[in-house]
Design a protein around this motif. Structure first.
Motif, short mmCIF file in Angstrom:
data_model
loop_
_atom_site.label_atom_id
_atom_site.label_comp_id
_atom_site.label_asym_id
_atom_site.label_seq_id
_atom_site.Cartn_x
_atom_site.Cartn_y
_atom_site.Cartn_z
N ASN A 35 17.19 4.36 12.63
CA ASN A 35 16.13 5.07 13.35
C ASN A 35 15.52 4.12 14.38
N PRO A 36 15.17 4.60 15.54
CA PRO A 36 14.63 3.71 16.58
C PRO A 36 13.22 3.21 16.30
N THR A 76 24.27 4.19 19.90
CA THR A 76 24.70 4.50 21.26
C THR A 76 26.04 5.22 21.31
N ARG A 77 26.82 5.14 20.22
CA ARG A 77 28.12 5.82 20.21
C ARG A 77 28.60 6.00 18.78
N ILE A 78 29.27 7.13 18.56
CA ILE A 78 29.95 7.40 17.29
C ILE A 78 31.44 7.32 17.53
N ASP A 79 32.13 6.53 16.75
CA ASP A 79 33.59 6.44 16.83
C ASP A 79 34.15 7.11 15.58
N THR A 89 21.51 -2.88 19.79
CA THR A 89 21.32 -4.33 19.75
C THR A 89 22.63 -5.10 19.60
N GLY A 90 23.73 -4.37 19.50
CA GLY A 90 25.04 -4.99 19.41
C GLY A 90 25.67 -4.83 18.04
N GLY A 91 26.98 -4.74 18.02
CA GLY A 91 27.70 -4.60 16.77
C GLY A 91 27.89 -3.16 16.35
N THR A 92 28.56 -3.00 15.22
CA THR A 92 28.86 -1.68 14.69
C THR A 92 28.50 -1.62 13.21
N ILE A 93 28.33 -0.40 12.73
CA ILE A 93 28.10 -0.17 11.31
C ILE A 93 29.13 0.85 10.84
#
Length: 394
Positions: A35-36, A76-79, A89-93
């Motif tokens: 959440n932002p 920012t994006r869903i893969d 802020t960088g990286g992926t989850i």
């Protein structure tokens, strides 16, 4: 040993928090909420924030289960192919299942000058800017609220009760959902507060400047602060990520709330469009939708077939300042009935309706799986039957 399942929830509003809490029923599920903001925003109180009667935020520790991991960031994006989300802020989850609960906001206004000069009020940050703008002008400065729905009505009433000079421009009918009797009660309440209501033909806004609002009938209203409470939009994250959406950007799902593109992505709240028939925007809808999204994921983890969604909305309540309100009851097909409650009783019921979602979220956090919603959506059944009948004719 049972493998652990990672579930990511995007969005920490009413639906997202409900879903995240409910998922903690299983010890082998790890839940991450992205959440932002670091606090839960009570969107139903943003008009109160502008008027200074409430801060419209709740600590996540009061509504979020301890086992839910909170990441304060923006996706920012869903893969979908790689089953991961990218954060600002960088990286992926990584995720095994994703719940899409990004919520809603104002649509970008196409009216000339509105984006530059009008103040939207759909998010906490927008409400903060609006409050600063209102506080920065004299009490006698004309304020125009654009939008005749609940948010517009409540914002106009809140400011008028403070002694502000307020005009509510409906662009059509005042309180379109309300029964005519309920609408008359709202109109009387606004009149008592001194709000000038412009509704009906000719009240569509065609232009906004820093000092005025122009209407389709040619009138020009002086307006030092113009508040934009019209229109509906959702973040374009799903669309930008290549997922199927409706025209407004809501994620298209089946009746289990699973994405039509990927059953491991489940949508809920205002950003979901099950069968391309989205529910009316409301925290009343968000809570059962959040519950159902979690149940769909839990069913899939257990190897069971998810149930279809069938819950509905029972009423609409509108505040008219701090001392009055209208509680509009509805039929089981989500149409307003003649019966409504107004005045101080309406205000008490509205306040109870504002407190209830936070209490329900806190209850689900303490005892995941306990949330129930007694109202069934008969209107939805009718719409689905009609839609399927049209498909058969074709």
């Amino acid at each position: 040993m049972t493998a652990n399942t990672n579930v990511v929830v995007i969005g920490g509003g009413y639906a997202g928090v409900m879903a995240a809490n409910r998922l903690t029923q299983r010890d082998d599920v790890t839940v991450t909420l992205i959440n932002p903001r670091a606090t839960f925003v009570e969107r139903v109180r943003l008009h109160q924030f502008v008027g200074g009667s409430d801060d419209a935020v709740v600590d996540y520790r009061d509504v979020l289960a301890e086992r839910v991991g909170l990441v304060v960031d923006t996706v920012t994006r869903i893969d979908a192919a790689e089953r991961c989300v990218t954060i600002a802020t960088g990286g992926t989850i990584d995720y095994d299942y994703l719940i899409y609960a990004v919520g809603s906001g104002n649509a970008d206004p196409a009216v000339p000058g509105a984006a530059e000069y009008a103040y939207p009020i759909a998010t906490l940050e927008q409400a903060q800017r609006l409050r600063s703008a209102v506080d920065g002008v004299p009490a006698t400065a004309p304020v125009t609220v654009v939008g005749g729905g609940p948010l517009g009505i409540e914002t106009a009433a809140e400011l008028a009760e403070l002694g502000r000079t307020v005009t509510l421009v409906c662009g059509g009918v005042l309180g379109p959902y309300l029964h005519p009797r309920g609408r008359r009660s709202v109109a009387k309440g606004l009149s008592r507060l001194g709000v000038t209501v412009l509704d009906g033909l000719g009240t569509t806004v065609t232009g906004v400047t820093g000092a005025a609002v122009r209407l389709s009938d040619g009138r020009e209203l002086p307006s030092t602060v113009t508040i934009w409470a019209a229109g509906f939009g959702v973040p374009d994250l799903a669309r930008r990520s290549g997922l199927s959406t409706d025209a407004l950007g809501r994620l298209l799902t089946d009746e289990t709330l699973s994405s039509v593109d990927d059953e491991r992505i489940v949508a809920t709240g205002d950003a979901a469009a099950p069968s391309d028939l989205p529910l009316r925007m409301s925290c009343q809808a968000a809570l059962p939708l959040g519950s159902h999204a979690a149940d769909t994921v839990l069913s899939r983890i257990a190897g069971d077939r998810p149930a279809t969604f069938g819950k509905g909305i029972a009423a609409m309540c509108v505040s008219l300042g701090r001392r009055a309100g209208v509680f509009q009851l509805a039929h089981r097909n989500d149409t307003a009935m003649r019966l409504h409650l107004s005045g101080r009783l309406g205000a008490k019921l509205k306040e109870a309706a504002c407190q209830s979602p936070v209490k329900q979220l806190a209850g689900e956090a303490r005892k995941p799986g306990s949330h129930t919603w007694p109202v069934n959506d008969h209107k939805r059944r009718e719409l689905l039957r009609a839609k399927r009948g049209e498909a058969l004719v074709r």
